[in-house]
Design an enzyme around this catalytic site. Sequence first.
Site, PDB file in Angstrom:
ATOM      1  N   GLU A 253       3.641  26.011 -20.515  1.00  0.00           N
ATOM      2  CA  GLU A 253       2.527  26.451 -19.655  1.00  0.00           C
ATOM      3  C   GLU A 253       1.186  26.267 -20.381  1.00  0.00           C
ATOM      4  O   GLU A 253       0.185  25.900 -19.768  1.00  0.00           O
ATOM      5  CB  GLU A 253       2.753  27.909 -19.238  1.00  0.00           C
ATOM      6  CG  GLU A 253       3.994  28.020 -18.368  1.00  0.00           C
ATOM      7  CD  GLU A 253       4.316  29.440 -17.957  1.00  0.00           C
ATOM      8  OE1 GLU A 253       4.856  30.180 -18.803  1.00  0.00           O
ATOM      9  OE2 GLU A 253       4.017  29.811 -16.812  1.00  0.00           O
TER      10      GLU A 253
ATOM     11  N   GLY B 291       6.182  29.758 -21.869  1.00  0.00           N
ATOM     12  CA  GLY B 291       4.732  29.895 -22.074  1.00  0.00           C
ATOM     13  C   GLY B 291       4.154  28.752 -22.901  1.00  0.00           C
ATOM     14  O   GLY B 291       2.964  28.452 -22.803  1.00  0.00           O
TER      15      GLY B 291
ATOM     16  N   ALA C 176       6.488  32.418 -24.682  1.00  0.00           N
ATOM     17  CA  ALA C 176       5.901  33.723 -24.946  1.00  0.00           C
ATOM     18  C   ALA C 176       6.869  34.434 -25.882  1.00  0.00           C
ATOM     19  O   ALA C 176       8.058  34.105 -25.929  1.00  0.00           O
ATOM     20  CB  ALA C 176       5.759  34.490 -23.644  1.00  0.00           C
TER      21      ALA C 176
ATOM     22  N   GLU D 164      12.615  30.211 -18.189  1.00  0.00           N
ATOM     23  CA  GLU D 164      12.468  31.627 -17.844  1.00  0.00           C
ATOM     24  C   GLU D 164      13.558  32.172 -16.933  1.00  0.00           C
ATOM     25  O   GLU D 164      13.961  33.323 -17.070  1.00  0.00           O
ATOM     26  CB  GLU D 164      11.092  31.877 -17.188  1.00  0.00           C
ATOM     27  CG  GLU D 164       9.924  31.907 -18.167  1.00  0.00           C
ATOM     28  CD  GLU D 164       9.233  30.561 -18.316  1.00  0.00           C
ATOM     29  OE1 GLU D 164       9.868  29.516 -18.041  1.00  0.00           O
ATOM     30  OE2 GLU D 164       8.053  30.558 -18.716  1.00  0.00           O
TER      31      GLU D 164
HETATM   32  N1  CO8 Z   1       9.994  34.398 -28.659  1.00  0.00           N
HETATM   33  C1  CO8 Z   1      10.238  35.030 -29.826  1.00  0.00           C
HETATM   34  N2  CO8 Z   1      10.857  34.463 -30.853  1.00  0.00           N
HETATM   35  C2  CO8 Z   1      11.283  33.189 -30.712  1.00  0.00           C
HETATM   36  C3  CO8 Z   1      11.075  32.458 -29.521  1.00  0.00           C
HETATM   37  C4  CO8 Z   1      10.381  33.119 -28.474  1.00  0.00           C
HETATM   38  N3  CO8 Z   1      10.093  32.504 -27.312  1.00  0.00           N
HETATM   39  N4  CO8 Z   1      11.612  31.235 -29.675  1.00  0.00           N
HETATM   40  C5  CO8 Z   1      12.127  31.199 -30.913  1.00  0.00           C
HETATM   41  N5  CO8 Z   1      11.932  32.379 -31.546  1.00  0.00           N
HETATM   42  C6  CO8 Z   1      12.341  32.742 -32.895  1.00  0.00           C
HETATM   43  C7  CO8 Z   1      13.833  33.063 -32.976  1.00  0.00           C
HETATM   44  O1  CO8 Z   1      14.086  34.373 -32.514  1.00  0.00           O
HETATM   45  C8  CO8 Z   1      14.076  32.891 -34.440  1.00  0.00           C
HETATM   46  O2  CO8 Z   1      13.559  34.017 -35.110  1.00  0.00           O
HETATM   47  P1  CO8 Z   1      14.468  34.828 -36.209  1.00  0.00           P
HETATM   48  O3  CO8 Z   1      14.670  33.817 -37.309  1.00  0.00           O
HETATM   49  O4  CO8 Z   1      13.566  35.955 -36.606  1.00  0.00           O
HETATM   50  O5  CO8 Z   1      15.710  35.211 -35.523  1.00  0.00           O
HETATM   51  C9  CO8 Z   1      13.172  31.723 -34.811  1.00  0.00           C
HETATM   52  O6  CO8 Z   1      12.174  31.651 -33.783  1.00  0.00           O
HETATM   53  C10 CO8 Z   1      13.895  30.394 -34.875  1.00  0.00           C
HETATM   54  O7  CO8 Z   1      14.535  30.200 -33.635  1.00  0.00           O
HETATM   55  P2  CO8 Z   1      16.079  29.788 -33.487  1.00  0.00           P
HETATM   56  O8  CO8 Z   1      16.853  30.290 -34.674  1.00  0.00           O
HETATM   57  O9  CO8 Z   1      16.540  30.234 -32.143  1.00  0.00           O
HETATM   58  O10 CO8 Z   1      15.973  28.205 -33.565  1.00  0.00           O
HETATM   59  P3  CO8 Z   1      16.995  27.154 -32.937  1.00  0.00           P
HETATM   60  O11 CO8 Z   1      16.613  25.835 -33.537  1.00  0.00           O
HETATM   61  O12 CO8 Z   1      18.395  27.612 -33.101  1.00  0.00           O
HETATM   62  O13 CO8 Z   1      16.672  27.135 -31.358  1.00  0.00           O
HETATM   63  C11 CO8 Z   1      15.251  27.145 -29.424  1.00  0.00           C
HETATM   64  C12 CO8 Z   1      15.442  26.686 -30.892  1.00  0.00           C
HETATM   65  C13 CO8 Z   1      16.255  26.413 -28.538  1.00  0.00           C
HETATM   66  C14 CO8 Z   1      13.837  26.773 -29.024  1.00  0.00           C
HETATM   67  C15 CO8 Z   1      15.471  28.659 -29.324  1.00  0.00           C
HETATM   68  O14 CO8 Z   1      14.692  29.314 -30.314  1.00  0.00           O
HETATM   69  C16 CO8 Z   1      15.098  29.256 -27.995  1.00  0.00           C
HETATM   70  O15 CO8 Z   1      15.835  29.101 -27.041  1.00  0.00           O
HETATM   71  N6  CO8 Z   1      13.963  29.958 -27.949  1.00  0.00           N
HETATM   72  C17 CO8 Z   1      13.522  30.654 -26.751  1.00  0.00           C
HETATM   73  C18 CO8 Z   1      12.981  29.688 -25.731  1.00  0.00           C
HETATM   74  C19 CO8 Z   1      12.579  30.430 -24.494  1.00  0.00           C
HETATM   75  O16 CO8 Z   1      13.385  30.990 -23.786  1.00  0.00           O
HETATM   76  N7  CO8 Z   1      11.276  30.408 -24.199  1.00  0.00           N
HETATM   77  C20 CO8 Z   1      10.745  31.047 -23.041  1.00  0.00           C
HETATM   78  C21 CO8 Z   1      10.315  32.416 -23.351  1.00  0.00           C
HETATM   79  S1  CO8 Z   1       9.859  33.354 -21.945  1.00  0.00           S
HETATM   80  C22 CO8 Z   1       8.316  32.836 -21.605  1.00  0.00           C
HETATM   81  O17 CO8 Z   1       7.761  31.990 -22.259  1.00  0.00           O
HETATM   82  C23 CO8 Z   1       7.667  33.485 -20.453  1.00  0.00           C
HETATM   83  C24 CO8 Z   1       6.298  32.849 -20.169  1.00  0.00           C
HETATM   84  C25 CO8 Z   1       5.613  33.595 -19.098  1.00  0.00           C
HETATM   85  C26 CO8 Z   1       5.198  34.929 -19.635  1.00  0.00           C
HETATM   86  C27 CO8 Z   1       4.322  35.623 -18.716  1.00  0.00           C
HETATM   87  C28 CO8 Z   1       4.017  36.990 -19.268  1.00  0.00           C
HETATM   88  C29 CO8 Z   1       4.946  37.445 -20.309  1.00  0.00           C
END
Ligand code: CO8
Length: 257
Positions: free
Chosen positions: A115, A112, A66, A135
């Site tokens: 999911e 998400g 998400a 999460e």
């Molecule tokens: N949300 C928003 N932006 C994201 C997300 C995300 N989940 N994942 C990646 N991005 C963005 C980064 O912020 C970055 O954007 P910017 O260039 O503007 O800074 C861009 O994508 C590229 O990402 P990275 O530079 O971080 O890329 P890396 O190769 O270094 O890392 C990863 C890749 C490991 C996947 C890393 O991006 C990461 O850890 N992402 C987050 C993963 C995460 O925690 N996902 C779970 C999110 S919470 C969730 O899904 C809750 C679900 C249930 C929700 C219920 C209601 C809300």
Amino acid sequence: MAYHNLLTETRDRICFITINRPKQLNALNKETIEELSLALGTAEQAEEVRVLVLTGNGEKSFVAGADIKEFANFNIEEGTQLASDGQRKLFDKIEHLTKPVIAAVNGFALGGGLELAMACHFRVASENARLGLPETGLGLIPGYGGTQRLAQLIGKGRAHEMIMTAEMIPAARAYETGLVNHVVPQAELLDKCAALAGKIMKNSPSALCSAIKSVNAGFTTGINGYKVEVEEFGKCFGTADFEEGTAAFLEKRKANF
Ligand code: CO8
């Protein structure tokens, strides 16, 4: 119809829906969830579509979760609303769609994103895919059905471990646990999904719909899956597909559904 965050294309009766925010690793913001819900509904209604394939654009990510930026300042009510709206509009909708939906997991499937893949009827992953529910590391729990569907797919102990450690698992481990059905090189991912869709399409659409309903019923609290199976089985006898399927068998020819 043109979408901001999706690409859709129907080829050989397969509707490919591609989440298209590669710079944000295809993170699911509210607009993408709305659009996905719309695109799924449209494909479900479209007579020319028999199977749906859901994937992410780019070579890196299916969906990285998400959109954290969107909910970073939410309070309890807003968080609850976000999860419940998303589950109703998208995740439950996919699970109960009347046509088969395959997730083509082409890279990160996190939070998400995993999911979303788990709401699909089954999953095919590319070798580079990494799957996880991170999460708890954000002070959250999975809110789009992940606590339920992961345990259903891989068992309670493994689900607890993945959720508690918040670690990603590689595609090969996801295959071992039954989280994904196949792992293929990335270049072959959509072809593999299309080949599976081709096998599915040989079968009766109305029977597929009844099968989806019956399998899902067994995972719905308060519903007796065996009872639903009996009802759906009975209904099959009133369909044109049953007439065609049995006639084809007796006439020693392939059924034409
Ligand atoms: N949300 C928003 N932006 C994201 C997300 C995300 N989940 N994942 C990646 N991005 C963005 C980064 O912020 C970055 O954007 P910017 O260039 O503007 O800074 C861009 O994508 C590229 O990402 P990275 O530079 O971080 O890329 P890396 O190769 O270094 O890392 C990863 C890749 C490991 C996947 C890393 O991006 C990461 O850890 N992402 C987050 C993963 C995460 O925690 N996902 C779970 C999110 S919470 C969730 O899904 C809750 C679900 C249930 C929700 C219920 C209601 C809300």
